[in-house]
Design an enzyme around this catalytic site. Structure first.
Site, PDB file in Angstrom:
ATOM      1  N   GLN A   1      -5.070  -1.926   9.887  1.00 39.62           N
ATOM      2  CA  GLN A   1      -4.790  -2.758   9.404  1.00 39.62           C
ATOM      3  C   GLN A   1      -5.361  -3.977  10.024  1.00 39.62           C
ATOM      4  OE1 GLN A   1      -3.396  -3.274   5.627  1.00 39.62           O
ATOM      5  NE2 GLN A   1      -3.777  -5.477   6.303  1.00 39.62           N
TER       6      GLN A   1
ATOM      7  N   ASP B   1     -11.557   2.830   3.779  1.00 41.71           N
ATOM      8  CA  ASP B   1     -11.860   1.355   3.948  1.00 41.71           C
ATOM      9  C   ASP B   1     -13.075   1.334   4.145  1.00 41.71           C
ATOM     10  OD1 ASP B   1     -10.022  -0.276   3.951  1.00 41.71           O
ATOM     11  OD2 ASP B   1      -9.433  -0.401   5.391  1.00 41.71           O
TER      12      ASP B   1
ATOM     13  N   LYS C   1       0.667  -1.119  -0.103  1.00 40.18           N
ATOM     14  CA  LYS C   1      -0.067  -0.146  -0.621  1.00 40.18           C
ATOM     15  C   LYS C   1       0.746   0.868  -0.091  1.00 40.18           C
ATOM     16  CE  LYS C   1      -3.446  -2.434   2.085  1.00 40.18           C
ATOM     17  NZ  LYS C   1      -5.148  -2.761   3.415  1.00 40.18           N
TER      18      LYS C   1
END
Ligand code: NAD
Length: 297
Positions: free
Chosen positions: A98, A121, A54
């Site tokens: 994460q 997200d 990422k």
């Protein structure tokens, strides 16, 4: 018939290029780069790989990447305090924590602490709610990527029969919402569904998000169906292999003689996820800077 292979890798590369062009325009208009903050707690090897890719992809798209690596024994209080600081930081447009988090941390509480306007997200309940009622917010990256592949291949999805296998909050449920929004007739199948093969048989569109290697067989599919395989499963290694092969939830070799089009694993849905994350971050940047989000992003 041999199914068309839906090339997610190529689609993702073109999306990343488009994001890169718009990121440069954003920088010119806003006087700063769009920024993504990624928080990693602990040393889960798979998470470390994801966070590294990422970071690389964010920088390659001309955006700022802020990495925060915290030790596995970080307290919830400290993690929430970091998220608070990132919420208030004007250089940060998107925040991604994460997952999975170490067991002593409450994932739901941490997700709830992220500002919904920086939740790239799309996991915050506010964004799940916005998707459910058709307001604009942030949609989880994997299902949004699947939707882009579907609309590119099929155009208008109105009236098509879609079966989503799997009902997780990050893939199955948002996928079903997106298909419904696109006027498909949607069925969500899951571990308690009776006679799954006959449910799948009526689908023009099958999205498999289960996590079971090659579960969906060729004879479950309707002729010409479009199949999106979200699953990522590693088979046990066979002789001479160091690691087993990666396969999806669909028996690709069999399905390609029945389906009209199908995503491979790897190289299908997987590459779309990071590309959409970059796209969501740039959309967040435009919104946070009160600038019009460009068409085609
Ligand atoms: P999950 O474990 O949260 O959900 C799996 C779902 O499958 C559940 O809703 C369950 O009801 C259903 N299910 C389980 N067994 C079933 C059965 N026998 N028949 C029908 N349904 C069954 O998983 P998830 O997070 O939604 O991920 C699903 C898969 O997608 C995994 O392989 C994961 O690795 C992969 N994934 C890929 C990406 C990507 O970027 N490509 C992103 C997220 C997840």
């Amino acid at each position: 018939m041999t199914a068309e292979r839906i090339d997610g890798k190529a689609f993702a590369a073109s999306l990343r290029e488009r994001v890169g062009e718009h990121a440069a325009q954003f920088e010119a208009s806003a006087g700063r780069k769009a920024g993504l903050a990624v928080v990693l707690v602990g040393e889960d090897p798979a998470s470390q790989v994801y966070v590294r890719s990422k970071h690389k992809a964010t920088v390659a798209a001309g955006m700022e990447s802020f990495e925060h690596r915290l030790p596995a024994d970080t307290s919830e209080e400290d993690l929430l305090a970091l998220v608070d600081r990132l919420n208030a930081d004007e250089a940060v447009d998107g925040i991604l924590v994460q997952l999975p988090l170490p067991d002593h941390l409450d994932e739901q509480a941490v997700i709830a602490s992220i500002s919904p306007d920086k939740d790239v997200d799309g996991f915050h309940v506010t964004n799940a709610g916005r998707l459910a009622v058709g307001q604009s917010g942030f949609v989880p990256c994997t299902p949004l990527g699947c939707m882009m592949l579907l609309t590119e291949r099929l155009g208008d999805l109105s009236g098509l029969e879609a079966v989503v296998i799997g009902r997780s909050n990050i893939v199955g449920k948002p996928m079903a919402q997106l298909l419904l929004d696109a006027n498909a007739t949607v069925t969500i199948a899951h571990s308690r569904t009776k006679d799954l093969p006959s449910v799948v048989k009526r689908a023009d569109i099958v999205v498999a998000a289960v996590g079971r290697a090659e579960m969906v067989k060729a004879d479950w599919l309707k002729d010409g169906a479009t199949v999106i395989d979200v699953g990522i499963n590693r088979l046990p290694p066979t002789d001479g292999e160091e690691k087993g092969r990666l396969v999806g939830d669909v028996d690709y070799a069999g399905a390609k003689s029945v389906a009209g089009a199908i995503t491979p694993v790897p190289g299908g849905v997987g590459p779309m996820t990071i590309a959409v994350l970059l796209r969501n971050t740039l959309v967040a940047a435009y919104r946070n800077a009160d600038l019009q989000v460009p068409d085609g992003l």
